[in-house]
Scaffold this active site. Structure first.
Site, short mmCIF file in Angstrom:
data_model
loop_
_atom_site.label_atom_id
_atom_site.label_comp_id
_atom_site.label_asym_id
_atom_site.label_seq_id
_atom_site.Cartn_x
_atom_site.Cartn_y
_atom_site.Cartn_z
N CYS A 2 0.83 -1.19 0.00
CA CYS A 2 0.00 0.00 0.00
C CYS A 2 0.88 1.25 0.00
CB CYS A 2 -0.95 0.08 1.19
SG CYS A 2 -2.13 -1.25 1.23
N ARG A 29 3.76 -0.17 -4.84
CA ARG A 29 3.48 -0.67 -3.49
C ARG A 29 2.15 -1.41 -3.41
NH1 ARG A 29 6.90 1.43 0.20
NH2 ARG A 29 5.50 0.73 1.83
N TRP A 74 -2.87 -2.58 -1.79
CA TRP A 74 -2.58 -4.01 -1.95
C TRP A 74 -3.51 -4.68 -0.94
CZ3 TRP A 74 -0.77 -8.30 0.75
CH2 TRP A 74 -0.32 -9.37 -0.04
N ASN A 100 -1.65 1.88 5.74
CA ASN A 100 -0.77 0.82 5.23
C ASN A 100 -0.46 -0.10 6.41
OD1 ASN A 100 1.23 -0.76 4.12
ND2 ASN A 100 2.79 0.85 4.16
N GLY A 101 -0.89 -1.35 6.33
CA GLY A 101 -0.64 -2.28 7.43
C GLY A 101 -1.86 -3.13 7.70
N GLU A 469 17.67 -17.14 -8.62
CA GLU A 469 17.29 -15.75 -8.93
C GLU A 469 16.84 -15.62 -10.39
OE1 GLU A 469 16.44 -13.34 -7.39
OE2 GLU A 469 16.80 -11.55 -8.58
N LYS A 473 13.08 -14.31 -11.61
CA LYS A 473 12.83 -13.19 -12.53
C LYS A 473 11.84 -13.62 -13.62
CE LYS A 473 14.39 -11.33 -10.03
NZ LYS A 473 14.18 -10.28 -9.07
N GLU A 476 8.29 -14.01 -11.93
CA GLU A 476 7.67 -12.75 -11.52
C GLU A 476 7.25 -11.90 -12.71
OE1 GLU A 476 9.59 -10.84 -7.68
OE2 GLU A 476 11.04 -11.24 -9.24
N HIS A 492 17.95 -37.24 -8.77
CA HIS A 492 17.21 -37.71 -7.59
C HIS A 492 15.71 -37.50 -7.74
CE1 HIS A 492 21.11 -38.37 -5.87
NE2 HIS A 492 21.44 -37.15 -6.26
N LYS A 586 5.83 -4.22 -3.71
CA LYS A 586 7.27 -4.04 -3.59
C LYS A 586 7.78 -4.29 -2.18
CE LYS A 586 11.25 -2.27 -5.35
NZ LYS A 586 11.93 -3.41 -5.97
C1 F6R Z 1 11.90 -10.32 -6.20
C2 F6R Z 1 11.51 -9.46 -5.09
C3 F6R Z 1 11.17 -10.08 -3.79
C4 F6R Z 1 11.96 -9.35 -2.70
C5 F6R Z 1 11.50 -9.81 -1.31
C6 F6R Z 1 12.29 -9.11 -0.22
O1 F6R Z 1 12.12 -9.60 -7.36
O2 F6R Z 1 11.46 -8.28 -5.23
O3 F6R Z 1 11.42 -11.45 -3.75
O4 F6R Z 1 13.31 -9.62 -2.90
O5 F6R Z 1 10.14 -9.51 -1.16
O6 F6R Z 1 12.11 -7.72 -0.28
P1 F6R Z 1 13.16 -6.75 0.39
O7 F6R Z 1 14.43 -6.89 -0.37
O8 F6R Z 1 12.56 -5.39 0.25
O9 F6R Z 1 13.33 -7.19 1.80
#
Ligand code: F6R
Length: 591
Positions: A2, A29, A74, A100-101, A469, A473, A476, A492, A586
């Site tokens: 949010c 957000r 969100w 937010n929360g 990673e 990507k 996501e 395995h 985010k």
């Molecule tokens: C992937 C991504 C998430 C964050 C995770 C942690 O692209 O953005 O997996 O890495 O939510 O977020 P932070 O780094 O803000 O603690």
């Protein structure tokens, strides 16, 4: 999760438009719905405009006025509907709340308020705040009523309340980020969940601490201690962020811009924090136990750090922060817990760090965003300095964190300067590499994968976290099912998934284990897999290759960047919004 934005004394007299512009910068957000409440210049109550879905190019029809609040949601409590969008009004229509929360005890309040005759128009936890303030304001002044209400909420929260009568905005923070921006020249004041929202007006800010509240009125901003109600000194800091940092700079998406920025950001990261990194390296050499933790991408960074440290002959542990709690009891005052985070607000990571701190551990925050909760919690802060990261999918913050961990391992080996040189070389080579036909090759690869249902990926040692990673990507940014494995895991069970034509990515470096990973590639190939090498060398085991620069241990940076670019182009090709993937936010500020 949010986004909150507000303006007081808007110099254009078009506060709704200013808020809309700010919300567009905060949309990463949360993008389930958005809304604005304004006190119009000549009106008898607040006016609210709410919509479900992303803001995109949306416009608002709200009238002129100098004071407004807005929110991008969100969803947590209550579905994605217009009624559940913020801001939420009290019964009088004179107060509106953004939040937010999560208010964990909202049901108790709701029951009481319903008995008192309050009418609710949403299913959210937020709406109780508006009605609670409405009750309390009958007996005390606005700020006190809001502070008292806020203090009674259980959970991590940040709120903003606009009051029609006094023409003020009151905001409080406990666990969710809030920052005040002061444009001294024009005497206009801003409130945001993050700085980019108002960076075009000012870079003079105060990051609210937990337990702080602010009152923004047309003449000033006043800071308060929420518990005592006492006024405190507002200490403004000037950030070195520029407006361009929060703009797309000609790129179609923030994600592509941020991927490209890594050439500079990696180098920038390597030029700061030497003192802090050497301090932590010194503690490690004095036999402190080291644990690395984070969530999502940051947890993969932690795992890569474990391999870097192993190379420096240091044993460490890496945990996803959400799985760390059973192990925090093994922390003590000879433990370093290194929290990795872009936002510094991830609830699971903060919880893990707090538990470790209670055990006496020394907390290190390797963090990108400024003024975060993690920064305040830490004993040592290593700000990675990648600049504002707007795309939900993290890229440049991750490679900057990875740079810090690499340099830490070099510092442990008394090799810091050499490590810096290697990062400089990496940055220079990335510049050249991006200038080749790299993107064209990746676009073509993306086109050939657009209609696939499943992609499998393997990597070994440092290329294992790189593979995790890389796969994240793809998932996501493009919603494609991409499943990463340690190459050794194949035999395995996993190998049953491979059929004729199944795309299999093989991530490798030019190191002494490349023979082993090529053997795994051969096993996939023998089952009909389409083998796509991401490596600095050719091999007959690869049906196709995206060649990366040969950079020893740092090859993984380039291997991962291929995943970032491929995720981006697959996302665009499959009709996803690469900056705002569905269901994600985010900063994940809830457990
Ligand atoms: C992937 C991504 C998430 C964050 C995770 C942690 O692209 O953005 O997996 O890495 O939510 O977020 P932070 O780094 O803000 O603690």
């Amino acid at each position: 999760m949010c986004g909150i934005f507000a303006v007081v004394n808007d110099k254009t007299n078009n506060a709704a438009q200013t808020v809309l512009t700010g919300l567009k910068k905060l949309e990463y957000r949360g993008y389930d719905s958005w809304g604005i409440a304004i006190k119009p210049t000549d009106a008898t109550s607040l006016q609210v405009d709410k919509h479900i879905g992303k803001i995109g190019e949306a416009e608002t029809v709200l009238p002129e006025g100098k004071i407004a609040i807005g929110h991008t949601r969100w969803a947590t409590h209550g579905g994605v509907t217009n009624n559940n969008a913020h801001p939420h009004l009290d019964c009088t229509g004179k107060l509106a709340v953004i939040h937010n929360g999560i208010v964990e005890n909202y049901l108790e309040f709701k029951e009481e308020l319903l008995k008192k005759g309050h009418k609710f128009s949403s299913e959210t936890d937020t709406e109780v705040i508006a009605h609670l303030v409405e009750e309390k304001i009958k007996k005390q002044n606005l700020a006190r009523a809001i502070f008292e209400t806020f203090n009674s909420l259980v959970g991590s929260n940040a709120i903003g309340v606009i009051d029609f009568v006094s023409e003020t905005i009151v905001a409080c923070r406990n666990g969710s980020p809030l920052v005040v921006g002061v444009d001294e020249k024009n005497q206009q004041y801003f409130l945001g969940s993050d700085v980019p929202a108002f960076l075009q007006y000012t870079n003079k800010v105060h990051f609210l601490d937990d337990g702080e509240g602010v009152v923004l009125s047309k003449n000033n901003v006043k800071l308060f201690d929420l518990k005592t109600g006492q006024e405190k000194e507002l200490k403004l800091q000037q950030l070195d962020w520029k407006l361009e940092d929060a703009e797309k700079a000609g790129y179609p998406h923030f994600l592509l811009k941020e991927i490209n920025e890594q050439k500079q950001t990696i180098l920038k990261t390597s030029l700061i924090n030497k003192k802090e990194i050497e301090k932590i390296a010194g503690m490690i050499k004095k036999d402190y136990k080291i644990i690395l933790t984070g969530c999502g991408t940051a947890s993969y960074c932690a795992l890569a750090g474990k391999y870097f440290l192993a190379d420096a002959k240091i044993e460490s542990q890496a945990y996803g922060a959400y799985e760390f709690s059973p192990f925090t009891k093994f922390c003590d005052d000879k433990t370093i817990v290194l929290g990795i985070s872009q936002s510094g607000e991830t609830a699971d990571t903060l919880i893990a760090l707090r538990l470790a701190k209670k055990q006496g551990a020394h907390i290190v925050a390797v963090v990108n965003a400024r003024g975060s909760t993690m920064e305040r919690l830490a004993d040592t802060v290593i700000p990675v300095g990648a600049g504002p990261e707007i795309a939900v999918v993290t890229t440049k913050a991750f490679t900057s964190q990875l740079t810090v961990l690499y340099l830490l391992s070099q510092a442990v080996k008394n090799n810091y300067e050499e490590g810096q040189k290697q990062v400089k070389k990496l940055s220079e080579i990335l510049y050249q590499w991006f200038n080749t036909n790299l993107e064209e090759k990746i676009v073509n690869l993306a086109k050939s994968l657009l209609n696939q249902e499943h992609i499998y990926l393997i990597g070994k040692h440092l290329n294992y976290p790189a593979t995790l990673e890389f796969a994240l990507k793809l998932k996501e940014a493009s919603y494609l099912h991409a499943e990463p494995f340690a190459a050794g895991e194949l035999k395995h069970g996993v190998i049953t998934l491979i059929q004729k034509g199944t795309p299999c990515f093989v991530l490798a470096s030019n190191d002494d284990i490349k023979g082993e990973i090529l053997s795994s590639a051969a096993e996939l190939k023998a089952r009909g897999g389409r083998i796509i090498g991401i490596a600095p060398f050719d091999s007959t085991e690869f049906d196709e290759i995206i060649k990366t620069p040969d950079l020893a241990d740092l090859t993984i940076f380039a291997n991962i960047i291929v995943g970032q670019l491929l995720g981006y182009y697959l996302g665009v090709g499959r009709g996803a919004d690469p900056d705002k993937p569905r269901n994600l936010a985010k900063s994940v500020t809830v457990k």
